[in-house]
Design an enzyme around this catalytic site. Structure first.
Site, short mmCIF file in Angstrom:
data_model
loop_
_atom_site.label_atom_id
_atom_site.label_comp_id
_atom_site.label_asym_id
_atom_site.label_seq_id
_atom_site.Cartn_x
_atom_site.Cartn_y
_atom_site.Cartn_z
N SER A 1 28.18 37.12 48.21
CA SER A 1 29.60 36.98 47.89
C SER A 1 30.42 38.21 48.28
O SER A 1 29.98 39.36 48.12
CB SER A 1 29.77 36.72 46.39
OG SER A 1 31.14 36.69 46.05
N TYR A 2 31.64 37.96 48.73
CA TYR A 2 32.60 39.03 49.03
C TYR A 2 33.51 39.32 47.84
O TYR A 2 34.38 40.20 47.92
CB TYR A 2 33.46 38.65 50.24
CG TYR A 2 32.71 38.59 51.53
CD1 TYR A 2 32.14 39.74 52.09
CD2 TYR A 2 32.56 37.39 52.22
CE1 TYR A 2 31.43 39.69 53.27
CE2 TYR A 2 31.85 37.33 53.41
CZ TYR A 2 31.30 38.48 53.94
OH TYR A 2 30.61 38.42 55.12
N LYS B 1 30.16 25.93 37.35
CA LYS B 1 31.58 25.74 36.99
C LYS B 1 31.77 24.70 35.89
O LYS B 1 32.70 24.80 35.09
CB LYS B 1 32.39 25.36 38.22
CG LYS B 1 32.52 26.48 39.24
CD LYS B 1 33.38 26.08 40.42
CE LYS B 1 33.45 27.20 41.44
NZ LYS B 1 34.34 26.87 42.58
N ASP C 1 40.77 27.85 41.30
CA ASP C 1 40.43 27.20 42.57
C ASP C 1 41.59 26.34 43.06
O ASP C 1 41.81 26.21 44.27
CB ASP C 1 39.19 26.31 42.41
CG ASP C 1 37.89 27.09 42.44
OD1 ASP C 1 37.89 28.23 42.96
OD2 ASP C 1 36.88 26.58 41.94
N GLY D 1 31.79 16.23 48.44
CA GLY D 1 31.24 16.87 47.26
C GLY D 1 31.67 16.19 45.98
O GLY D 1 32.62 15.41 45.96
N MET E 1 35.52 25.21 52.46
CA MET E 1 35.51 26.16 51.36
C MET E 1 34.44 27.23 51.52
O MET E 1 34.51 28.28 50.87
CB MET E 1 35.32 25.43 50.03
CG MET E 1 36.50 24.59 49.60
SD MET E 1 36.27 23.98 47.91
CE MET E 1 37.71 22.95 47.72
N GLY F 1 37.29 29.28 54.65
CA GLY F 1 37.12 29.47 53.22
C GLY F 1 37.61 30.80 52.70
O GLY F 1 37.91 30.94 51.51
#
Length: 293
Positions: free
Chosen positions: A18-19, A70, A106, A130, A230, A253
């Site tokens: 992850s960034y 989530k 989001d 999804g 995404m 994304g």
């Protein structure tokens, strides 16, 4: 005298790619705020409640939440924001003196990159791949902030998609919502906008298949479409490469990541994220990584 920083972090599974830490730590440093953002890998759903109880005890200020938790964290919240309650998914948590408040940013991360294309989406069918928390946020964003003619949900297991459709229909969704299988290429081809809300194509995520949610030889993608992936690592996924090769509009994304991150940052700190600085620094990092790979 030592001044402890307030701790923020990302809850997920195998999310070392992850960034988010880079984004939030860059923003906090730029504004001179005493926050430090890190990663909390949780190996299974059943450990999430105890992890959040521990966070309360330790005074951790807040979290982002990503795949696959989530929906899991919702039951652990003491309060939910209206948008988190509406879709049953949380991606941002505030620890307010032991009271956990769940938000969903989001939706903002989806709306901001799509706003320039609102007229293209108007009265046209749109599709989402999804059935998890990210897909739920996409349904909410498209149905409340845009005016498509219908939303098509493309899923591997149709019964899961149908369950999600029922959930939104119970809330009187203003736009028709239908379920389709992943191999319904005709329905996908006819969508003006396609959003990949799955982790498929993510670099370094063992639980997600490599490649593209849309096979390159399927004939789905064309120049009249908007393709929104995404997935943000790699920045140019196979799906985005396919979009560019066919002349479609490609939305990476990274744009969603920055959009939702800026809203989360503001919720935690009360300050606006210096988005230009963050974007420039992130682009420098990505360019360096690309050169070294």
């Amino acid at each position: 005298m030592y001044s402890a920083k307030k701790i923020l972090g990302l809850i997920g599974r195998n999310v070392g790619y992850s960034y988010s830490p880079y984004i939030h730590n860059t923003a906090a440093e730029k504004l001179g705020l005493g926050y430090y953002y890190t990663i909390f890998n949780i190996s299974s759903h059943d450990l999430v409640p105890s992890a959040l109880e521990g966070a309360k005890a330790l005074g951790i200020a807040g979290f982002n939440v990503t795949i696959p938790y989530k929906k899991t964290v919702v039951a652990c919240m003491d309060k939910l924001s209206p948008e988190a309650e509406a879709i049953g998914a949380v991606n941002t948590i505030v620890n307010d003196n032991g009271t956990l408040i769940g938000y969903n940013t989001d939706i903002a991360g989806i709306v901001i990159p799509l706003e320039p294309y609102a007229s293209m989406i108007d009265a046209q069918p749109v599709g989402i791949f999804g059935n998890g928390g990210a897909a739920m946020a996409a349904i909410e964003a498209l149905s409340t902030c845009f005016t498509p003619s219908g939303i098509r949900l493309f899923v591997r297991q149709r019964e899961k998609g149908s369950e999600l459709c029922r959930q939104f229909k119970d809330k009187n969704l203003p736009i028709p919502l239908s379920t389709h299988t992943l191999d319904d290429h005709t329905a996908q081809h006819n969508c003006r906008l396609l959003i990949n809300a799955t982790p498929i194509g993510t670099k370094g995520l063992d639980t997600a298949p490599a490649g593209s949610i849309i096979p390159s030889g399927s004939g789905v993608v064309h120049s009249g479409q908007i393709i929104f992936d995404m997935v943000y690592n790699p920045v140019e996924t196979q799906l985005l490469q396919l979009a560019k090769a066919t002349g479609a509009i490609a939305i990476p994304g990274i744009e969603m990541l920055i959009g939702q991150a800026s809203r989360s940052f503001e919720i935690w700190t009360g300050k606006a994220m210096p988005v230009t600085t963050v974007r420039n620094k992130l682009q420098e990092l990505l360019l360096t990584e690309k050169r070294s790979s």
